[in-house]
Each structure stands twice: as structure tokens, then as C-alpha cells.
Scaffold this motif. Structure first.
Motif, PDB file in Angstrom:
ATOM      1  N   TYR A  35       3.790 -14.939  29.302  1.00  0.00           N
ATOM      2  CA  TYR A  35       3.352 -15.936  30.289  1.00  0.00           C
ATOM      3  C   TYR A  35       2.431 -16.973  29.640  1.00  0.00           C
ATOM      4  CZ  TYR A  35       1.334 -17.770  34.634  1.00  0.00           C
ATOM      5  OH  TYR A  35       0.918 -18.589  35.649  1.00  0.00           O
ATOM      6  N   LEU A  36       1.519 -16.530  28.802  1.00  0.00           N
ATOM      7  CA  LEU A  36       0.603 -17.472  28.155  1.00  0.00           C
ATOM      8  C   LEU A  36       1.299 -18.334  27.106  1.00  0.00           C
ATOM      9  CD1 LEU A  36      -2.581 -15.268  27.814  1.00  0.00           C
ATOM     10  CD2 LEU A  36      -2.366 -17.367  29.130  1.00  0.00           C
ATOM     11  N   ASN A  37       2.414 -17.879  26.584  1.00  0.00           N
ATOM     12  CA  ASN A  37       3.164 -18.659  25.600  1.00  0.00           C
ATOM     13  C   ASN A  37       4.064 -19.715  26.239  1.00  0.00           C
ATOM     14  OD1 ASN A  37       2.224 -17.672  23.137  1.00  0.00           O
ATOM     15  ND2 ASN A  37       3.547 -15.885  23.259  1.00  0.00           N
ATOM     16  N   GLU A  38       4.221 -19.667  27.561  1.00  0.00           N
ATOM     17  CA  GLU A  38       5.031 -20.671  28.243  1.00  0.00           C
ATOM     18  C   GLU A  38       4.323 -22.021  28.210  1.00  0.00           C
ATOM     19  OE1 GLU A  38       6.494 -19.806  32.171  1.00  0.00           O
ATOM     20  OE2 GLU A  38       6.572 -17.666  31.694  1.00  0.00           O
ATOM     21  N   GLU A  39       5.129 -23.087  28.246  1.00  0.00           N
ATOM     22  CA  GLU A  39       4.552 -24.428  28.319  1.00  0.00           C
ATOM     23  C   GLU A  39       4.449 -24.833  29.782  1.00  0.00           C
ATOM     24  OE1 GLU A  39       6.016 -27.490  25.807  1.00  0.00           O
ATOM     25  OE2 GLU A  39       6.526 -26.066  24.229  1.00  0.00           O
ATOM     26  N   PHE A  40       3.299 -25.352  30.158  1.00  0.00           N
ATOM     27  CA  PHE A  40       3.049 -25.776  31.529  1.00  0.00           C
ATOM     28  C   PHE A  40       2.642 -27.233  31.541  1.00  0.00           C
ATOM     29  CE2 PHE A  40       2.263 -21.234  31.612  1.00  0.00           C
ATOM     30  CZ  PHE A  40       2.865 -20.843  32.793  1.00  0.00           C
ATOM     31  N   HIS A  41       3.027 -27.929  32.596  1.00  0.00           N
ATOM     32  CA  HIS A  41       2.552 -29.293  32.815  1.00  0.00           C
ATOM     33  C   HIS A  41       1.070 -29.183  33.166  1.00  0.00           C
ATOM     34  CE1 HIS A  41       1.975 -33.162  34.820  1.00  0.00           C
ATOM     35  NE2 HIS A  41       2.982 -33.569  34.076  1.00  0.00           N
ATOM     36  N   PRO A  42       0.240 -30.114  32.722  1.00  0.00           N
ATOM     37  CA  PRO A  42      -1.209 -30.007  32.994  1.00  0.00           C
ATOM     38  C   PRO A  42      -1.581 -29.849  34.466  1.00  0.00           C
ATOM     39  CG  PRO A  42      -0.798 -31.728  31.395  1.00  0.00           C
ATOM     40  CD  PRO A  42       0.557 -31.262  31.879  1.00  0.00           C
ATOM     41  N   THR A  43      -0.779 -30.358  35.367  1.00  0.00           N
ATOM     42  CA  THR A  43      -1.108 -30.244  36.798  1.00  0.00           C
ATOM     43  C   THR A  43      -0.349 -29.118  37.490  1.00  0.00           C
ATOM     44  OG1 THR A  43       0.583 -31.880  37.361  1.00  0.00           O
ATOM     45  CG2 THR A  43      -1.651 -32.706  36.959  1.00  0.00           C
ATOM     46  N   ASP A  44       0.352 -28.299  36.735  1.00  0.00           N
ATOM     47  CA  ASP A  44       1.125 -27.196  37.310  1.00  0.00           C
ATOM     48  C   ASP A  44       0.182 -26.145  37.888  1.00  0.00           C
ATOM     49  OD1 ASP A  44       2.840 -25.093  37.892  1.00  0.00           O
ATOM     50  OD2 ASP A  44       3.951 -25.259  36.017  1.00  0.00           O
ATOM     51  N   GLY A  45       0.382 -25.784  39.142  1.00  0.00           N
ATOM     52  CA  GLY A  45      -0.459 -24.790  39.800  1.00  0.00           C
ATOM     53  C   GLY A  45      -0.276 -23.396  39.256  1.00  0.00           C
TER      54      GLY A  45
END
Length: 109
Positions: A35-45
Motif C-alpha cells: 500500500y505504501l509503495n503505491e503512487e497516489f495523487h497528492p489530493t487523493d483521500g
């Protein structure tokens, strides 16, 4: 700036660890690492919250949470865990329609 100064020497292992509500610290489970290795958009909840300090509280006022390994004080031991999934696998039945799930054998609800 002081929140980014390493508090412990370089160690082997994943860059993040988990602080439990009682203040103990443990390695992450495989699902948590993934989960921590996933890429997230900065505003992703769904973006994981990472604590900046060991004693800081999360937005929901709990001590528990993910923190960078080098931000854990030296005197606090990081405990090893069995590298496994925290999601329990459940076997599901398949009914005559092909639907998957957990079904009751009783015709009465």
C-alpha cells in the motif's frame, strides 16, 4: 526542518514502520508495504498518512500510525513481525447461479 533530521543510524529494512497505540513500534506487514509503495495523487483521500514525529498524533487523535524508520527514537526497539498479509483470506462458496459469497443453507431468513 528539525522534523527531518534522522534520529537513528541507517538500518536495513523498509523505510517505514508502524507505531502502535501503546507506543511500541513494529515492522510493516506485506500488505502495508504494498500500500505504501503505491503512487497516489497528492489530493487523493486514500493516500496514507505518515507521521512526522514519533509522539505526534494522527488526525483522528491516535498515536498509532506509519512513520519513517529514521524518525523513531534510538531507544525505541523496532520489533520484527512475520512478513504476512494482514488481510485474512476467506473461502467463499459458489451457488448454483455462479455467485460467490458466504451463503446460508437455511431457506428461512
Amino acid at each position: 526542518m528539525r522534523y527531518f533530521i534522522p534520529l537513528r543510524p541507517q538500518e536495513n529494512g523498509f523505510a517505514y514502520v508502524y507505531v502502535n497505540s501503546d507506543g511500541t513500534v513494529r515492522e510493516l506487514y506485506d500488505d502495508e508495504v504494498e500500500y505504501l509503495n503505491e503512487e497516489f495523487h497528492p489530493t487523493d483521500g486514500a493516500k496514507p498518512y505518515v507521521k512526522s514525529r514519533y509522539k505526534s498524533l494522527t488526525p483522528d487523535k491516535k498515536m498509532s500510525g506509519v512513520i519513517q524508520r529514521n524518525r523513531v527514537p534510538r531507544k525505541v526497539e523496532i520489533k520484527n513481525v512475520v512478513r504476512q498479509s494482514i488481510i485474512k483470506k476467506t473461502e467463499h462458496d459458489v451457488d448454483e447461479t455462479g455467485a460467490s459469497g458466504i451463503f446460508s443453507k437455511s431457506p428461512n431468513f
